[in-house]
Design a protein around this motif. Structure first.
Motif, short mmCIF file in Angstrom:
data_model
loop_
_atom_site.label_atom_id
_atom_site.label_comp_id
_atom_site.label_asym_id
_atom_site.label_seq_id
_atom_site.Cartn_x
_atom_site.Cartn_y
_atom_site.Cartn_z
N ASP A 373 0.84 -1.21 0.00
CA ASP A 373 0.00 0.00 0.00
C ASP A 373 0.87 1.25 0.00
O ASP A 373 0.59 2.23 -0.71
N ASN A 374 1.94 1.25 0.78
CA ASN A 374 2.78 2.45 0.91
C ASN A 374 3.59 2.76 -0.35
O ASN A 374 3.83 3.93 -0.66
N SER A 522 11.90 -2.21 13.25
CA SER A 522 10.99 -1.22 12.70
C SER A 522 9.57 -1.66 13.04
O SER A 522 9.22 -2.82 12.80
N ILE A 523 8.79 -0.75 13.53
CA ILE A 523 7.48 -1.11 14.06
C ILE A 523 6.39 -0.82 13.05
O ILE A 523 6.38 0.24 12.42
N GLU A 524 5.45 -1.76 12.91
CA GLU A 524 4.27 -1.57 12.08
C GLU A 524 3.06 -1.45 13.00
O GLU A 524 2.75 -2.36 13.76
N ASP A 525 2.39 -0.31 12.92
CA ASP A 525 1.24 -0.03 13.78
C ASP A 525 -0.05 -0.56 13.15
O ASP A 525 -0.20 -0.58 11.92
N GLN A 526 -0.99 -0.97 14.00
CA GLN A 526 -2.25 -1.53 13.52
C GLN A 526 -3.03 -0.54 12.67
O GLN A 526 -3.69 -0.91 11.71
N TYR A 527 -2.91 0.75 12.99
CA TYR A 527 -3.69 1.76 12.28
C TYR A 527 -2.85 2.57 11.28
O TYR A 527 -3.31 2.91 10.19
N LEU A 528 -1.61 2.89 11.67
CA LEU A 528 -0.76 3.73 10.82
C LEU A 528 0.01 2.92 9.77
O LEU A 528 0.51 3.48 8.80
N GLY A 529 0.09 1.59 9.98
CA GLY A 529 0.97 0.79 9.13
C GLY A 529 2.40 0.98 9.60
O GLY A 529 2.68 1.22 10.78
#
Length: 603
Positions: A373-374, A522-529
């Protein structure tokens, strides 16, 4: 236009005398004279069978082998003749001619020296040695030998012609012209002398007289390829391009491998404004002789320039300069064209974006949610702001992002000098998994299984640095933790420190922004990706303008973007994740992209 001189060929000497074995020698000689070389070999062999020490039979059979192109057999027979008769001057001479055929010039000179020692009154020996000395660049000695040949035979047309060629090549045109006149005087049917005199006359801008000489050369030899090409050049110099092309076509008809005729024809086609056909003929000339003449590339570059194909023109001018380092015209053309390009062509941004959510070997990796998506969001930013055409952006999602595909597309789309100009910018953007091993650290392509599939960050950056673009941007969001489930490798803290120090040494012209230090997650957030990419994309849309300085100028620099992303990522992850940039790029503070109001995506 360029002209090409032709030197005369050498001929063998044979001998014969009579009775039994001598009868076969005489029979062989007759067949030899009638160009029945195989028949001559049969007869000479019979003579040798009857008389094993028959030096003349070996010599003459060797001459037949030579005519058939069997040089090794010829040399063996010449050696047999000389073993029988070490004072056989003609055998030394003939053997030298065979050695010349296979370009064993120094050996040929040795044999010609021996022939001259045994018979210093034969002008052919000096004439032939002069030709060899000329071919290996011993010009003064060659001239001396032609002088001696002329002294022994003052009416030898060939010696005058070949001495004239040397004099012409060293710039003594007046003396060369005198030699060509002498050559024609003693042999009015010497087509080479007419052709070569025509070259001198053309170089003196005496085109009408030159054409008369080329006409005579063609009259004597209707298949004289070089004379057609040279006459065409003189016609072109008179402005008769269409007539010139007829002669070039005739030369090509006689020899489709004659590169010079394609070059000459291309020159005339270009003069007529038919640049595309000119380029096709230059291509053929270069295909036949890729390193023959800088003029091939220089003039093709001129045709490319006239068609507006500036990148191709620049490449040809550069090649011309490599072939002839003192080529001032090519250097001037190159500089003028580069200046013109800077004035007329807007810089371009070229992008390769790689996003992997699902890997081929699923047991090794956790599934990501926002990578693909990004990369599409990044594409939208540049397309909708009109900063880049869709054709300038290449997307590799999931299964398309194999190691081979990633490296190939970087070569073709970010490092290709045919499309990338120095004023351009390239961007490589990766979102996926990464890893630190004991000997390397880098990004994991879709088909990662073992370390040999890793694309090391050092390899990636070095490849980007080879791009002609002045500015290179490498943006990586990937987990580089030593503790990710896919590996049990234990990477020491000292090794991780070395990796981070290595990253900090990248050149300023290659901006490397990564989502975290080597060894951190590197962190992937549930809402921000992906948190890093979330703020990276917001910063590119304009949020980073003026960040850190408070001065908005509608231009986002690498320092502003990095500071904006770093501050927000650290805040959002509570200090767990710290984006990185190489120090030299941070100091350089390179303008990255202007702030534009985005068009809405079309439905």
């Amino acid at each position: 236009m360029r002209h090409y001189l032709l030197f005369l060929l050498l001929f063998f000497v044979t001998s014969s005398w009579g009775q039994t074995a001598e009868h076969y020698l005489e029979a062989g000689f007759q067949k030899h004279q009638n160009k029945d070389f195989k028949g001559g070999i049969v007869e000479y062999t019979k003579a040798i069978e009857l008389k094993e020490d028959y030096a003349q039979a070996y010599n003459n059979r060797a001459a037949c082998w030579h005519e058939l192109g069997h040089i090794q057999e010829a040399l063996e027979d010449f050696n047999n003749a000389l073993q029988i008769d070490p004072y056989y001057a003609s055998a030394y001479y003939n053997k030298a001619l065979s050695l010349i055929t296979v370009k064993r010039y120094n050996e040929a000179i040795d044999d010609l020296n021996k022939a001259i020692q045994l018979n210093s009154e034969d002008y052919d020996y000096y004439y032939s040695r002069g030709n060899v000395l000329r071919d290996i660049g011993r010009i003064e000695e060659a001239i001396q030998d032609f002088n001696k040949a002329i002294e022994l035979n003052p009416e030898d047309s060939n010696s005058y012609n070949n001495r004239g060629n040397i004099l012409k090549n060293i710039g003594l045109n007046k003396k060369a012209l005198e030699d060509y006149n002498k050559s024609i005087q003693f042999n009015p049917n010497n087509a080479h002398a007419y052709n070569n005199r025509g070259v001198i006359l053309d170089n003196s801008a005496n085109y009408i007289e030159a054409i008369k000489d080329f006409n005579k050369a063609i009259e004597i030899n209707p298949n004289y390829i070089e004379a057609y090409n040279n006459r065409g050049s003189s016609l072109e110099n008179l402005g008769l391009s269409n007539k010139a092309i007829e002669d070039f076509n005739k030369a090509i008809e006689l020899n489709p491998e004659y590169a010079e005729a394609y070059y000459s024809k291309a020159f005339s086609l270009d003069k007529l404004g038919n640049h595309l056909e000119a380029i096709k003929n230059y291509n053929k000339a270069i295909e036949l002789k890729p390193k023959f003449s800088y003029l091939f590339y220089f003039n093709r570059g001129n045709s490319f320039k006239k068609m507006g194909l500036y990148r191709e023109a620049i490449n040809d001018y550069n090649t011309a300069i490599q072939l002839q380092l003192d080529s001032t015209p090519a250097k001037n053309k190159l500089k003028n064209l580069e200046d013109k390009i800077k004035e007329k062509r807007a810089p371009k941004i070229w992008i390769v974006a790689v996003g992997i959510d699902n890997y081929e070997h699923t047991a090794l990796f956790s599934t990501l949610r926002s990578s693909v998506d990004n990369i599409h969001k990044l594409k939208d930013i540049f397309v909708l702001s009109h900063l880049a055409e869709e054709s300038q952006i290449n997307i590799l999602p999931n299964h398309r992002a194999t190691k081979q595909n990633i490296l190939n597309i970087i070569d073709k789309k970010l490092c290709n000098s045919q499309i990338i100009y120095p004023e351009d910018m390239i961007i490589f953007y990766f979102i996926g998994h990464g890893i630190a091993l004991n000997d390397s650290f880098g990004i994991c392509p879709y088909d990662y299984l073992k370390g040999n599939k890793l694309i090391s960050e050092t390899e990636l950056v070095n490849k980007l640095q080879s791009s002609p673009a002045r500015h290179k941007i490498c943006i990586i969001e990937s987990c580089k933790s030593k503790n990710i489930p896919m590996t049990t490798a234990n990477v020491s803290s000292q090794k991780l420190k070395q990796f981070n120090e290595l990253r900090d040494q990248y050149k300023a012209t290659t901006v490397v922004i990564t989502s975290t230090k080597v060894g951190e997650s590197s962190i992937e957030d549930q809402y921000l990706g992906g948190i890093f990419s979330h703020y990276l994309l917001l910063g590119m849309k304009g949020k980073a303008d003026g960040h850190g300085s408070g001065k908005k100028d509608n231009m986002i620099s690498t320092r502003e973007l990095y500071q904006y992303v770093k501050e927000n990522v650290k805040r959002q992850t509570k200090g767990i994740q710290t984006p990185q940039i190489n120090t030299a790029a941070f100091i350089a503070n390179i303008p990255l992209l202007p702030v534009f109001e985005l068009d809405k995506p079309s439905k």
